[in-house]
Design a protein around this motif. Structure first.
Motif, PDB file in Angstrom:
ATOM      1  N   THR A   3       0.782  -1.068  -0.081  1.00 31.07           N
ATOM      2  CA  THR A   3      -0.161  -0.069  -0.283  1.00 31.07           C
ATOM      3  C   THR A   3       1.019   1.278  -0.163  1.00 31.07           C
ATOM      4  O   THR A   3       1.995   1.297   0.309  1.00 31.07           O
ATOM      5  N   LYS A   4       0.379   2.238  -0.217  1.00 30.79           N
ATOM      6  CA  LYS A   4       0.986   3.518  -0.367  1.00 30.79           C
ATOM      7  C   LYS A   4       2.007   3.676   0.876  1.00 30.79           C
ATOM      8  O   LYS A   4       2.982   4.281   0.963  1.00 30.79           O
ATOM      9  N   PRO A   5       1.379   3.807   2.207  1.00 34.44           N
ATOM     10  CA  PRO A   5       2.177   3.789   3.431  1.00 34.44           C
ATOM     11  C   PRO A   5       3.570   2.783   3.297  1.00 34.44           C
ATOM     12  O   PRO A   5       4.540   3.436   3.844  1.00 34.44           O
ATOM     13  N   ALA A   6       3.457   1.769   2.743  1.00 30.02           N
ATOM     14  CA  ALA A   6       4.353   0.645   2.610  1.00 30.02           C
ATOM     15  C   ALA A   6       5.611   1.390   1.735  1.00 30.02           C
ATOM     16  O   ALA A   6       6.896   1.301   1.931  1.00 30.02           O
ATOM     17  N   LEU A   7       5.137   2.155   0.623  1.00 34.42           N
ATOM     18  CA  LEU A   7       6.034   2.525  -0.221  1.00 34.42           C
ATOM     19  C   LEU A   7       6.748   3.791   0.513  1.00 34.42           C
ATOM     20  O   LEU A   7       8.091   4.133   0.435  1.00 34.42           O
ATOM     21  N   SER A   9       7.490   4.012   3.697  1.00 37.17           N
ATOM     22  CA  SER A   9       8.500   3.434   4.602  1.00 37.17           C
ATOM     23  C   SER A   9       9.628   2.878   3.839  1.00 37.17           C
ATOM     24  O   SER A   9      10.809   2.819   4.542  1.00 37.17           O
ATOM     25  N   LEU A  10       9.353   2.479   2.595  1.00 33.17           N
ATOM     26  CA  LEU A  10      10.639   1.940   2.175  1.00 33.17           C
ATOM     27  C   LEU A  10      11.670   3.048   1.238  1.00 33.17           C
ATOM     28  O   LEU A  10      12.910   2.953   1.272  1.00 33.17           O
ATOM     29  N   LYS A  39       7.762   3.898  -9.017  1.00 37.11           N
ATOM     30  CA  LYS A  39       6.923   5.105  -8.203  1.00 37.11           C
ATOM     31  C   LYS A  39       7.703   5.562  -7.120  1.00 37.11           C
ATOM     32  O   LYS A  39       7.767   6.782  -6.697  1.00 37.11           O
ATOM     33  N   GLY A  40       8.219   4.639  -6.295  1.00 38.94           N
ATOM     34  CA  GLY A  40       8.806   5.023  -5.304  1.00 38.94           C
ATOM     35  C   GLY A  40      10.299   5.770  -5.364  1.00 38.94           C
ATOM     36  O   GLY A  40      10.544   6.851  -4.745  1.00 38.94           O
ATOM     37  N   GLU A  41      10.899   5.402  -6.439  1.00 40.69           N
ATOM     38  CA  GLU A  41      12.135   5.948  -7.009  1.00 40.69           C
ATOM     39  C   GLU A  41      11.883   7.478  -7.323  1.00 40.69           C
ATOM     40  O   GLU A  41      12.531   8.431  -7.097  1.00 40.69           O
ATOM     41  N   LYS A  42      10.698   7.575  -8.025  1.00 38.87           N
ATOM     42  CA  LYS A  42      10.191   9.139  -8.684  1.00 38.87           C
ATOM     43  C   LYS A  42       9.782   9.759  -7.377  1.00 38.87           C
ATOM     44  O   LYS A  42      10.153  10.947  -7.463  1.00 38.87           O
ATOM     45  N   MET A  43       9.379   9.289  -6.272  1.00 44.83           N
ATOM     46  CA  MET A  43       9.037   9.915  -5.188  1.00 44.83           C
ATOM     47  C   MET A  43      10.188  10.612  -4.417  1.00 44.83           C
ATOM     48  O   MET A  43      10.187  11.539  -3.940  1.00 44.83           O
TER      49      MET A  43
END
Length: 79
Positions: A3-7, A9-10, A39-43
């Motif tokens: 989920t979004k919160p897990a992203l 946290s990583l 998406k996480g890398e873009k964040m």
């Protein structure tokens, strides 16, 4: 799927080898998908295109790129 919160946290944006290895292991184990990895890398502010980030995520998932090798590559790139 994560989920979004897990992203969040990583992908904290610390950009050190330890965090990068944790991200790679999450993709390899299936906790997040290659698309979620991109998406996480873009964040975190990664400048690469989504397609190249997704491809890197798929390489991590398949084992073509090991977590350790990825972490070293990213740590060198950020310096």
């Amino acid at each position: 799927m994560a989920t979004k919160p897990a992203l969040k946290s990583l992908f904290k944006g610390k950009e050190n080898a330890r965090e990068e290895k944790r991200e790679a292991k999450a993709v390899k184990s299936g906790k997040i998908s290659p698309t979620q990895y991109a998406k996480g890398e873009k964040m975190e502010g990664e400048k690469d295109k989504m397609s190249s980030l997704k491809k890197r995520g798929e390489e991590l998932k398949s084992g073509k790129l090991s977590a350790g090798k990825y972490a070293k590559m990213e740590a060198k790139e950020k310096k």
